[in-house]
Design a protein around this motif. Structure first.
Motif, mmCIF file in Angstrom:
data_model
loop_
_atom_site.group_PDB
_atom_site.id
_atom_site.type_symbol
_atom_site.label_atom_id
_atom_site.label_comp_id
_atom_site.label_asym_id
_atom_site.label_seq_id
_atom_site.Cartn_x
_atom_site.Cartn_y
_atom_site.Cartn_z
ATOM 1 N N ASN A 266 0.851 -1.177 0.000
ATOM 2 C CA ASN A 266 0.000 0.000 0.000
ATOM 3 C C ASN A 266 0.894 1.237 0.000
ATOM 4 O O ASN A 266 1.737 1.384 0.899
ATOM 5 C CB ASN A 266 -0.888 -0.006 1.254
ATOM 6 N N PRO A 267 0.760 2.115 -0.991
ATOM 7 C CA PRO A 267 1.608 3.312 -1.028
ATOM 8 C C PRO A 267 1.556 4.123 0.265
ATOM 9 O O PRO A 267 2.542 4.767 0.638
ATOM 10 C CB PRO A 267 1.054 4.104 -2.212
ATOM 11 N N ARG A 268 0.422 4.082 0.957
ATOM 12 C CA ARG A 268 0.312 4.844 2.202
ATOM 13 C C ARG A 268 1.193 4.242 3.304
ATOM 14 O O ARG A 268 1.679 4.964 4.175
ATOM 15 C CB ARG A 268 -1.145 4.920 2.653
ATOM 16 N N GLU A 269 1.391 2.938 3.238
ATOM 17 C CA GLU A 269 2.313 2.317 4.198
ATOM 18 C C GLU A 269 3.744 2.761 3.911
ATOM 19 O O GLU A 269 4.510 3.072 4.836
ATOM 20 C CB GLU A 269 2.218 0.797 4.139
ATOM 21 N N ALA B 205 4.177 6.272 5.208
ATOM 22 C CA ALA B 205 4.355 6.315 6.657
ATOM 23 C C ALA B 205 5.783 5.936 7.049
ATOM 24 O O ALA B 205 6.387 6.542 7.946
ATOM 25 C CB ALA B 205 3.355 5.385 7.333
ATOM 26 N N ARG B 206 6.344 4.957 6.349
ATOM 27 C CA ARG B 206 7.710 4.530 6.671
ATOM 28 C C ARG B 206 8.726 5.588 6.267
ATOM 29 O O ARG B 206 9.725 5.802 6.968
ATOM 30 C CB ARG B 206 8.003 3.189 5.987
ATOM 31 N N ILE B 207 8.500 6.234 5.132
ATOM 32 C CA ILE B 207 9.380 7.328 4.708
ATOM 33 C C ILE B 207 9.394 8.432 5.757
ATOM 34 O O ILE B 207 10.452 8.930 6.160
ATOM 35 C CB ILE B 207 8.923 7.894 3.346
ATOM 36 N N ARG B 208 8.203 8.823 6.204
ATOM 37 C CA ARG B 208 8.114 9.897 7.195
ATOM 38 C C ARG B 208 8.817 9.520 8.494
ATOM 39 O O ARG B 208 9.516 10.347 9.098
ATOM 40 C CB ARG B 208 6.644 10.225 7.458
ATOM 41 N N ALA B 209 8.657 8.276 8.927
ATOM 42 C CA ALA B 209 9.286 7.834 10.174
ATOM 43 C C ALA B 209 10.809 7.847 10.055
ATOM 44 O O ALA B 209 11.517 8.306 10.966
ATOM 45 C CB ALA B 209 8.799 6.432 10.534
ATOM 46 N N ILE B 210 11.326 7.361 8.930
ATOM 47 C CA ILE B 210 12.782 7.316 8.751
ATOM 48 C C ILE B 210 13.360 8.715 8.652
ATOM 49 O O ILE B 210 14.413 9.017 9.232
ATOM 50 C CB ILE B 210 13.141 6.479 7.508
ATOM 51 N N LEU B 211 12.683 9.612 7.925
ATOM 52 C CA LEU B 211 13.186 10.974 7.789
ATOM 53 C C LEU B 211 13.148 11.720 9.116
ATOM 54 O O LEU B 211 14.022 12.548 9.393
ATOM 55 C CB LEU B 211 12.387 11.730 6.725
ATOM 56 N N ARG B 212 12.164 11.421 9.940
ATOM 57 C CA ARG B 212 12.140 12.034 11.280
ATOM 58 C C ARG B 212 13.345 11.586 12.093
ATOM 59 O O ARG B 212 14.011 12.401 12.746
ATOM 60 C CB ARG B 212 10.848 11.659 12.016
ATOM 61 N N ARG B 213 13.652 10.291 12.041
ATOM 62 C CA ARG B 213 14.812 9.785 12.775
ATOM 63 C C ARG B 213 16.105 10.364 12.212
ATOM 64 O O ARG B 213 17.020 10.717 12.961
ATOM 65 C CB ARG B 213 14.857 8.260 12.703
#
Length: 240
Positions: free
Chosen positions: A107-110, A113-121
């Protein structure tokens, strides 16, 4: 102008690459697309990439080999995409340095979400990248440019003050000698944003920097204009 994270999407299948790039762009990201590892290797040093989305199974050099190359040159975040579902394949990908792993179909939305989490870290530890630490000091035409101390010294031994924009531009140029860089690429590499119509930021910074390092700024030998293409640093600095 706000900066948008820049993603590199490496996927050989156009029916996946094009709609996924459009989806990510719609959700606030700049996206460069590569159909294979060779194209990705060209794009990586030409842009300030924040994260790589990398398909494992590609013709020619595969994604695991490219991930190994990226990781050997920095800590640029990597998300791997693959149709393989075996746990061993996932483990190999993560051992090669991937930050996350997503099996097709997904799912592109998944993925979002993972992109956003990694970029935050990644942001918590500062910007990373394949060329985040290009070197310590570069010597050219009697000048000494120390990247770590942000100091430029002239042939007479006197320090030459640089603005942040001038420092960022000179850093990009001396670490990519002989390469023609467009205004879009220079803006991306120095400021992390796209060029807009009538944007003269790069030209103005080049003009100021030329006055500080060229014998004759009107006839520059070091920072040369490539008409219709951009600028190039026309000497090869010695890295010390």
């Amino acid at each position: 102008m706000t900066s948008r994270p820049h993603l590199l999407l490496v996927e050989d299948e156009p029916s996946i690459r094009a709609p996924l790039a459009a989806f990510l762009h719609k959700n606030g990201y700049r996206v460069s697309e590569a159909k294979d590892a060779a194209e990705a290797r060209t794009l990586l040093p030409a842009h300030a990439i924040d994260l790589v989305i990398l398909d494992i199974m590609m013709p020619g050099e595969d994604g695991l080999s490219l991930a190994r190359f990226i990781r050997a040159n920095g800590d640029l975040p990597i998300i791997m995409l693959t149709a393989m579902t075996e746990d061993t394949d996932k483990i190999v990908g993560l051992e090669m340095g991937a930050d996350d792993y997503l099996a097709k179909p997904f799912n592109p939305r998944e993925l979002l979400a993972r992109i956003r989490a990694i970029l935050r870290r990644s942001a918590q530890g500062g910007r990373s990248g394949a060329e985040a630490s290009p070197g310590t000091k570069y010597l050219f035409e009697g000048f000494a440019f120390d990247i770590e101390s942000r100091q430029l010294t002239g042939p007479d031994g006197e320090a030459i003050p640089l603005t942040t924009g001038e420092y960022d531009l000179l850093k990009v140029l001396v670490t990519r000698p002989g390469r023609v860089l467009s205004r879009d690429q220079l803006l991306d590499l120095t400021r992390g944003r796209e060029a807009h119509a009538f944007d003269r930021a790069v030209d103005n910074t080049v003009s100021r920097l030329r006055k500080k390092i060229e014998d004759d700024p009107k006839t520059p030998r070091l920072i040369q204009t490539v008409h219709g293409a951009g600028y190039t640093f026309a000497c090869t600095p010695e890295r010390v």
